[in-house]
Scaffold this motif. Structure first.
Motif, short mmCIF file in Angstrom:
data_model
loop_
_atom_site.label_atom_id
_atom_site.label_comp_id
_atom_site.label_asym_id
_atom_site.label_seq_id
_atom_site.Cartn_x
_atom_site.Cartn_y
_atom_site.Cartn_z
N ARG A 17 46.38 35.60 41.47
CA ARG A 17 45.14 35.91 40.74
C ARG A 17 44.29 36.92 41.51
NH1 ARG A 17 41.77 31.06 39.34
NH2 ARG A 17 40.76 32.60 38.00
N TYR A 26 45.87 40.29 41.11
CA TYR A 26 45.64 40.75 39.74
C TYR A 26 44.25 41.39 39.61
CZ TYR A 26 45.17 40.30 34.62
OH TYR A 26 44.98 40.54 33.28
N ARG A 27 43.25 40.75 40.18
CA ARG A 27 41.88 41.26 40.06
C ARG A 27 41.70 42.59 40.78
NH1 ARG A 27 39.50 35.27 41.30
NH2 ARG A 27 39.47 34.50 39.14
N ASP A 49 41.06 46.19 38.57
CA ASP A 49 39.62 46.43 38.69
C ASP A 49 39.27 47.72 37.94
OD1 ASP A 49 37.01 46.99 39.43
OD2 ASP A 49 37.36 46.76 41.58
N ALA A 67 39.30 41.68 34.01
CA ALA A 67 40.55 41.81 34.78
C ALA A 67 40.85 40.49 35.48
CB ALA A 67 40.45 42.94 35.79
N ASP A 68 41.06 39.46 34.67
CA ASP A 68 41.26 38.10 35.21
C ASP A 68 42.09 37.34 34.20
OD1 ASP A 68 41.10 35.88 36.77
OD2 ASP A 68 38.92 35.70 36.71
#
Length: 279
Positions: free
Chosen positions: A217, A220-221, A225, A271-272
């Protein structure tokens, strides 16, 4: 070589001379098996199945009526030269499914892994590579040269554009059009699909630890972004997660030498993965 003592061939089936049948093969009525076919032990062709060209099917695979496996590629560049289809062991291939051989001017091979579940009217086009333990729901379709990872789930009536890659354990929603690569563990959906987050449910079911889920996670962020370009984010992620083998699965997938298009979150979207509850 055919082991006629152990293979059952229905009298209304056609098995061409040269086909190789393993022990316990069952070929039902109105099937057609070409001279270049190789059927592993306990392969079961229910009825009205066409096995064409040089098609190799792994042990224990079951094929349902009206499936056509190993037909020539739907590719104008194919000149009729040698090509083949290889299907792994213990697959289920349901009614009306089609899988084509490779293109002689390209890979010349379409390859499908073990333990796949291909529901009715699914299609795998020429020169694709499909991993193990995948599920294609009814009507899921691959264009040519696609690469599908392990444990991928593709929803019904979804089309994946030629040359697209889908990473391990990704989940592709139904009624979707996929025109860019899908990261490992990603969830995508939409008529021109967008990345909706991470497949947290799939990660948990696979036994992934809580720290590894948090690492994915976090990566991913950083990667998605919106305040910086994707290429810049990817470079930052390489530095930040260099020692994290789980996060690196996504980073290495995106770090291709080729210029590629990726399926990304929608404009204005977070973005999560949309959830902070990993319990």
């Amino acid at each position: 070589m055919t082991d006629s003592k152990q293979a059952f061939i229905h009298p209304m089936a056609v098995v061409e001379r040269g086909a190789e049948l393993g022990a316990g093969v069952h070929i039902g009525p109105f099937c057609h098996v070409s001279a270049g076919a190789q059927l592993g032990d306990n392969v079961d062709l229910a009825s009205h199945v066409a096995i064409l060209g040089t098609t190799i099917i792994g042990a224990g695979t079951k094929v349902f009526p009206q499936a056509v496996l190993g037909a020539p590629p739907q590719n104008a560049k194919h000149t009729g030269g040698p090509s083949r289809l290889i299907i792994g062991a213990n697959c289920t291939i349901r009614e009306g499914a089609t899988m084509h051989a490779g293109t002689d001017s390209s890979r010349a091979e379409t390859r499908v892994g073990d333990n796949g579940n291909f529901l009715a009217y699914t299609h795998i086009a020429h020169d694709c590579i499909v991993g193990d333990n995948v599920t294609f729901a009814n009507g899921a379709t691959l264009g040519g040269h696609c690469e599908i990872g392990n444990f991928v789930n593709i929803g019904g009536l979804t089309a994946i554009h030629q040359f697209v890659r889908v990473g391990d354990r990704a989940f592709v929603g139904g009624f979707s059009g996929i025109v860019g690569d899908v990261i490992p563990y990603g969830i995508v959906s939409g008529s021109r699909a967008k990345l909706r987050g991470l497949n947290i449910v799939g990660m948990k079911r696979s036994g992934m630890s809580r720290p590894d889920i948090h690492a994915l996670r976090a990566a991913y962020r950083v990667i998605f972004d919106r305040t910086r370009p994707l290429a810049e984010n990817l470079e930052a992620a390489k530095t930040q997660f260099e020692a994290d083998s789980i996060a690196w699965q996504i980073i290495s997938f995106m770090n291709s030498k080729e210029k590629r298009q990726f399926t990304v979150p929608p404009v204005g979207g977070l973005a999560d993965d949309g959830s902070d509850d990993d319990d």
